[in-house]
Scaffold this active site. Structure first.
Site, PDB file in Angstrom:
ATOM      1  N   GLN A  84     -11.724   3.048  13.050  1.00 33.98           N
ATOM      2  CA  GLN A  84     -12.321   4.210  12.368  1.00 33.98           C
ATOM      3  C   GLN A  84     -13.844   4.256  12.482  1.00 33.98           C
ATOM      4  O   GLN A  84     -14.487   5.173  11.968  1.00 33.98           O
ATOM      5  CB  GLN A  84     -11.903   4.225  10.897  1.00 33.98           C
ATOM      6  CG  GLN A  84     -10.402   4.489  10.709  1.00 33.98           C
ATOM      7  CD  GLN A  84     -10.028   4.624   9.243  1.00 33.98           C
ATOM      8  OE1 GLN A  84     -10.649   5.366   8.487  1.00 33.98           O
ATOM      9  NE2 GLN A  84      -8.990   3.917   8.840  1.00 33.98           N
ATOM     10  N   GLY A  85     -14.439   3.266  13.114  1.00 34.09           N
ATOM     11  CA  GLY A  85     -15.844   3.406  13.507  1.00 34.09           C
ATOM     12  C   GLY A  85     -16.855   2.480  12.869  1.00 34.09           C
ATOM     13  O   GLY A  85     -17.915   2.267  13.443  1.00 34.09           O
ATOM     14  N   ARG A 136      -5.395  -1.518  13.089  1.00 32.21           N
ATOM     15  CA  ARG A 136      -5.101  -1.428  14.524  1.00 32.21           C
ATOM     16  C   ARG A 136      -5.922  -2.375  15.391  1.00 32.21           C
ATOM     17  O   ARG A 136      -5.427  -2.855  16.415  1.00 32.21           O
ATOM     18  CB  ARG A 136      -5.302   0.032  14.986  1.00 32.21           C
ATOM     19  CG  ARG A 136      -4.210   0.958  14.472  1.00 32.21           C
ATOM     20  CD  ARG A 136      -4.617   2.403  14.532  1.00 32.21           C
ATOM     21  NE  ARG A 136      -5.642   2.733  13.532  1.00 32.21           N
ATOM     22  CZ  ARG A 136      -6.178   3.934  13.373  1.00 32.21           C
ATOM     23  NH1 ARG A 136      -5.792   4.925  14.151  1.00 32.21           N
ATOM     24  NH2 ARG A 136      -7.094   4.134  12.437  1.00 32.21           N
ATOM     25  N   LYS A 192       0.028   3.713  -2.046  1.00 32.52           N
ATOM     26  CA  LYS A 192      -0.915   4.715  -2.578  1.00 32.52           C
ATOM     27  C   LYS A 192      -0.269   5.520  -3.701  1.00 32.52           C
ATOM     28  O   LYS A 192      -0.091   6.728  -3.623  1.00 32.52           O
ATOM     29  CB  LYS A 192      -1.443   5.622  -1.471  1.00 32.52           C
ATOM     30  CG  LYS A 192      -2.303   4.864  -0.484  1.00 32.52           C
ATOM     31  CD  LYS A 192      -3.256   5.744   0.295  1.00 32.52           C
ATOM     32  CE  LYS A 192      -4.181   4.892   1.131  1.00 32.52           C
ATOM     33  NZ  LYS A 192      -3.523   4.006   2.113  1.00 32.52           N
ATOM     34  N   SER A 199     -11.700   6.814   3.499  1.00 34.26           N
ATOM     35  CA  SER A 199     -12.527   6.589   4.686  1.00 34.26           C
ATOM     36  C   SER A 199     -12.611   7.788   5.628  1.00 34.26           C
ATOM     37  O   SER A 199     -13.465   7.826   6.502  1.00 34.26           O
ATOM     38  CB  SER A 199     -11.993   5.384   5.467  1.00 34.26           C
ATOM     39  OG  SER A 199     -10.648   5.604   5.853  1.00 34.26           O
ATOM     40  N   ASP A 245       0.843  -1.203   0.000  1.00 30.81           N
ATOM     41  CA  ASP A 245       0.000   0.000   0.000  1.00 30.81           C
ATOM     42  C   ASP A 245       0.872   1.245   0.000  1.00 30.81           C
ATOM     43  O   ASP A 245       1.124   1.847   1.034  1.00 30.81           O
ATOM     44  CB  ASP A 245      -0.940  -0.010   1.209  1.00 30.81           C
ATOM     45  CG  ASP A 245      -1.905   1.162   1.154  1.00 30.81           C
ATOM     46  OD1 ASP A 245      -1.878   1.923   0.160  1.00 30.81           O
ATOM     47  OD2 ASP A 245      -2.681   1.322   2.111  1.00 30.81           O
ATOM     48  N   GLY A 304     -11.754   0.970   7.234  1.00 34.15           N
ATOM     49  CA  GLY A 304     -12.618   1.857   8.029  1.00 34.15           C
ATOM     50  C   GLY A 304     -13.411   1.114   9.090  1.00 34.15           C
ATOM     51  O   GLY A 304     -14.114   1.721   9.889  1.00 34.15           O
ATOM     52  N   VAL A 305     -13.288  -0.237   9.104  1.00 34.76           N
ATOM     53  CA  VAL A 305     -13.958  -0.991  10.166  1.00 34.76           C
ATOM     54  C   VAL A 305     -13.064  -0.993  11.412  1.00 34.76           C
ATOM     55  O   VAL A 305     -11.851  -0.883  11.319  1.00 34.76           O
ATOM     56  CB  VAL A 305     -14.265  -2.455   9.739  1.00 34.76           C
ATOM     57  CG1 VAL A 305     -15.410  -2.514   8.735  1.00 34.76           C
ATOM     58  CG2 VAL A 305     -13.026  -3.141   9.185  1.00 34.76           C
ATOM     59  N   GLY A 306     -13.708  -1.094  12.571  1.00 37.84           N
ATOM     60  CA  GLY A 306     -12.926  -1.125  13.817  1.00 37.84           C
ATOM     61  C   GLY A 306     -12.604   0.269  14.302  1.00 37.84           C
ATOM     62  O   GLY A 306     -13.509   1.084  14.513  1.00 37.84           O
TER      63      GLY A 306
HETATM   64  P1  BMP Z   1      -7.090   0.837  10.709  1.00 36.72           P
HETATM   65  O1  BMP Z   1      -7.996  -0.399  10.699  1.00 36.72           O
HETATM   66  O2  BMP Z   1      -6.022   0.747  11.745  1.00 36.72           O
HETATM   67  O3  BMP Z   1      -7.860   2.121  10.744  1.00 36.72           O
HETATM   68  O4  BMP Z   1      -6.264   0.822   9.329  1.00 36.72           O
HETATM   69  C1  BMP Z   1      -6.850   1.109   8.103  1.00 36.72           C
HETATM   70  C2  BMP Z   1      -5.902   0.839   6.976  1.00 36.72           C
HETATM   71  O5  BMP Z   1      -6.546   1.161   5.763  1.00 36.72           O
HETATM   72  C3  BMP Z   1      -4.612   1.645   6.996  1.00 36.72           C
HETATM   73  O6  BMP Z   1      -3.586   0.836   6.453  1.00 36.72           O
HETATM   74  C4  BMP Z   1      -4.882   2.817   6.066  1.00 36.72           C
HETATM   75  O7  BMP Z   1      -3.730   3.258   5.389  1.00 36.72           O
HETATM   76  C5  BMP Z   1      -5.832   2.180   5.060  1.00 36.72           C
HETATM   77  N1  BMP Z   1      -6.781   3.090   4.423  1.00 36.72           N
HETATM   78  C6  BMP Z   1      -7.705   3.829   5.161  1.00 36.72           C
HETATM   79  O8  BMP Z   1      -7.724   3.789   6.381  1.00 36.72           O
HETATM   80  N2  BMP Z   1      -8.588   4.616   4.487  1.00 36.72           N
HETATM   81  C7  BMP Z   1      -8.612   4.720   3.132  1.00 36.72           C
HETATM   82  O9  BMP Z   1      -9.465   5.407   2.591  1.00 36.72           O
HETATM   83  C8  BMP Z   1      -7.683   3.978   2.401  1.00 36.72           C
HETATM   84  C9  BMP Z   1      -6.777   3.170   3.050  1.00 36.72           C
HETATM   85  O10 BMP Z   1      -5.904   2.461   2.366  1.00 36.72           O
END
Ligand code: BMP
Length: 241
Positions: A189-190, A208, A75, A131, A73, A185-187
């Protein structure tokens, strides 16, 4: 069929573990992979981890545990020549997929990147929305244009946010079932585990909630069972997987 879908069909869960935090040592990464690779579909390794531990160390882990799936990743958002060089390097390290931003457009960027990915036999995932809330400010205003481009270029899949399931539903409706949708975005991020799958994603990206958990193995099993529970208690999109 992509190796990622095969992994899911082999009975591995619809989770991609996101590894970003360099505090996880390479030995801890190996242990995480060894203990979770039969219940998840693969691993998405991010920029901080690669910069901190180095591509050759991560590449050695990939070679040691080659019976799973790895996405680099980075990006990507650059001119085609530079993205091509980067992609060749991660493909040689053993990665099965790369992620590029969709907003960079076709001419001089994504059109050649997809050709390079096909030549290198590495899967390309295109970000169509993100996200975090700021995605609404710019990215989401060009969502339709990015989806149009995806339809022309036909990458392996797209990245769409679990935090806004209506976007996943929309992307799935526009693209049909022949593209893989991976969703972060699961976990932490909500969004609830399973909710992105329910909206039409094929895989949920979990960082995470697993990697920073006291017991990442137990956390992975708990995520998988929460996904299944969500899917069995809601009216969900029925896709290929
Ligand atoms: P986490 O579950 O800890 O929030 O991690 C989310 C992962 O997804 C991270 O690796 C982040 O770079 C990636 N990500 C994101 O959170 N939002 C996006 O829109 C695109 C992503 O790749």
């Amino acid at each position: 069929m992509s190796k990622l879908v095969k992994k899911a069909l082999e009975g591995r869960g619809r989770v991609l573990i996101a590894v970003d935090d360099p505090l996880l040592s390479v030995n801890e990464l190996k242990s995480l992979i060894l203990k979770t690779k039969d219940v998840v579909a693969g691993y998405k390794i991010g920029i901080p981890y690669l910069l901190s531990h180095g591509l050759s160390n991560v590449g050695n882990v990939i070679k040691e545990f080659s019976d799973t799936y790895y996405i680099a990743d980075l990006k990507l958002a650059d001119v085609d020549a530079v993205m091509g060089l980067t992609t060749k390097i991660v493909a040689e390290a053993g990665f099965n997929g790369v992620i590029a931003h969709g907003f960079i457009g076709r001419d001089g960027a994504l059109e050649n990147l997809i050709k390079i990915c096909n030549e290198l036999n590495i899967n390309l995932y295109v970000l169509v929305s993100m996200s975090h809330p700021g995605s609404l400010e710019i990215y989401d205003t060009v969502l339709d244009k990015v989806i149009n481009l995806v339809e022309v270029l036909r990458p392996t899949g797209v990245v769409a946010p679990a935090t806004r399931p209506e976007i996943i539903r929309y992307v799935r409706k526009r693209l049909g079932d022949s593209y893989i949708i991976i969703s972060p975005g699961v976990g932490v991020q909500g969004a609830e585990f399973g909710s992105a799958l329910c909206a039409g994603a094929d895989f949920e990206i979990v960082g995470r909630s697993i990697v920073k958990a006291e017991d990442p193995i137990k956390a992975t099993e708990s995520v998988v069972s929460k996904q299944l529970k969500y899917l069995s208690t809601h009216q969900c999109h029925k896709g290929d997987i």
